[in-house]
Each structure stands twice: as C-alpha cells, then as structure tokens.
Design an enzyme around this catalytic site. Structure first.
Site, mmCIF file in Angstrom:
data_model
loop_
_atom_site.group_PDB
_atom_site.id
_atom_site.type_symbol
_atom_site.label_atom_id
_atom_site.label_comp_id
_atom_site.label_asym_id
_atom_site.label_seq_id
_atom_site.Cartn_x
_atom_site.Cartn_y
_atom_site.Cartn_z
ATOM 1 N N TYR A 1 2.364 3.972 5.652
ATOM 2 C CA TYR A 1 2.422 4.188 4.202
ATOM 3 C C TYR A 1 3.732 4.874 3.825
ATOM 4 C CZ TYR A 1 1.360 5.900 -0.459
ATOM 5 O OH TYR A 1 1.425 6.169 -1.802
ATOM 6 N N LYS B 1 7.016 3.174 1.748
ATOM 7 C CA LYS B 1 7.490 3.737 0.491
ATOM 8 C C LYS B 1 8.946 4.183 0.599
ATOM 9 C CE LYS B 1 3.701 3.294 -1.933
ATOM 10 N NZ LYS B 1 3.633 2.454 -3.145
#
Length: 256
Positions: free
Chosen positions: A155, A159
């Site tokens: 994650y 990002k």
C-alpha cells in the site's frame, strides 16, 4: 463551494463512498457532466439520484478497476463521454499484514488499481486535455506514502509511486495548461478502515486532530486545485505537513 458556471466534465473513480463521493457532491455545481465509477451499483445509483439537477448529466459505471476489462471500459468512457476536463483517480484499498504471508493476488490487485489504472486513465484523458487547452488531474495518494509502512508495505509503496509519477507528470504537461495534484490525506473518516482487511484497527489510537472528514478533505483539495500557486503534493493540515517534513529530514540524515 458556491455554484459555478458548469464548465467541467469530471470522471471520478471510487465514487460510490467516502472521498470519491465527497468529490462528486462538491463538484456537481461545477460540472455539466460527470462519469462516476465504483464497484457498488446501488450506491452509485443512489448518489446519481441525489446529485441530479438541471444542467448536469451523470453516467455511472459499476466495475472493478483492478481488472483489465474494467480499465478498458473506463478508457472507452473517456473517449465517448469526454473530453474529460477533470480526472480524479481516487479508487483504492489497503490491507494489513506481513507481506511474506500476504495473498499475492490481493497485493497485485492493489498495484493494478493504484498504479496501473491511474496510468491508463491519465494516458487516455491527457490527449483530449491537451487538445482542449487544459485540464486538471487529482491522483489520491496517502500521507503514508512518506513513511515505511510496516505490515502495509505494498500500500505505502504504491502510493509513493503516485507521488513521484504526479510530480514528473506535472513537469511534462504544465505548458499544456494541465494541472496535476497528488492528494496525500492523513486519516479520513470513510469506509476505508471499516473493511474486513482492517479488522482490529483501533481508531481511538489515532489522535483526533489527525482525522479529517471526507467533506473537509475534499474542500481543501479543490481549493488548492483551483488556486494559482499550489504545489503538486497536497498534504492537508499543518500538523500532517510538519510530520512529513520531520520524516523526510530524518530520512536524509541517514545518508550523511
């Protein structure tokens, strides 16, 4: 947001709830058409009904952007329903757990959604924006992109990719009148942390001042987007900006 002339044609992913829904609600007065993309058909239909007003046309696409078919359908919508003047790549999800024990399919789906879908939709929209003389793009990242996220490694990394991509893309398209924002929220009250992947997550351990409502977050993002001198990286909240700044300084010290 006050009612504006309806000049925008917006495409919003992850529009059925949370931040994406707030973008749709606040952008409706600016838009003559909106393409709302999400996985929940019933929620999209309810949002569309709530937003319908004179002068605004809404198209809903219920699909999964972590799949090639889903991305292809949205790219076709950009061609048919555009030219898109405002693209908001908001769809995303997270997971918690050690990567060595994680479901690889889930991790790769996360990369597909955060990175590959964003690339594809930007690539589909940009030629029309250039031809029209301008446009705006928001890629929704996370404040977690600036930290090593133990137990959410993919994650955080996906990002961080959006941060670097958005900054480089802005350098490429600024002479075309196109503005790119990479929105990096801290904790936002939405359905994100209510999903099964976050079972056991304790909201109370996060200081209250770190939490934003989706509506306030989107108001901040749009104010920056439509201002003249905003940075590509948009971190709402002075406390959040100071925390990121301190992290970056600490990281730089490691290389001395």
């Amino acid at each position: 947001m006050t009612t504006e002339l309806r000049t925008e044609i917006a495409l919003i992913t992850g529009a059925s709830a949370g931040i994406g829904k707030a973008f749709a609600e606040q952008l409706a007065p600016r838009c003559k058409a909106m393409v709302l993309v999400g996985r929940d058909n019933e929620k999209l239909a309810a949002l569309s009904d709530a937003l319908r007003q004179d002068g605004l046309t809404i198209y809903c696409l219920a699909l999964d952007l972590s799949s090639n078919i889903g991305v292809a359908r949205v790219m076709e919508a950009i061609r048919q329903k555009g030219p898109i003047t405002l693209l908001i790549n908001n769809a995303g999800f997270g997971s918690v757990g050690r990567f060595a024990e994680a479901d690889l399919d889930v991790q790769q789906a996360m990369v597909n959604l955060h990175c590959n879908a964003t690339l594809a939709l930007c690539r589909a929209a940009l030629p029309y924006m250039k031809e029209s003389g301008g446009g705006r793009i928001i890629n929704v990242s996370s404040m977690g992109s600036f930290f090593p996220l133990k137990n959410s490694a993919v994650y955080g990394a996906s990002k961080a990719f959006l941060n670097a991509y958005s900054e480089a893309l802005q350098l490429e398209v600024r002479r075309d009148g196109i503005k790119v924002q990479c929105l990096c929220p801290s904790y936002t009250r939405s359905e994100f942390h209510q999903r099964a992947a976050f079972d056991g997550f304790d909201n109370s351990k996060v200081p209250e001042e770190m939490w934003w409502s989706a509506a306030d977050l989107v108001s901040y993002s749009l104010a920056e987007l439509y201002s003249d001198n905003a940075n590509v990286i948009c971190i709402p909240g002075e406390d959040s900006r100071q925390l990121v700044y301190q992290c970056l300084i600490a990281s730089a010290e490691k290389f001395k």
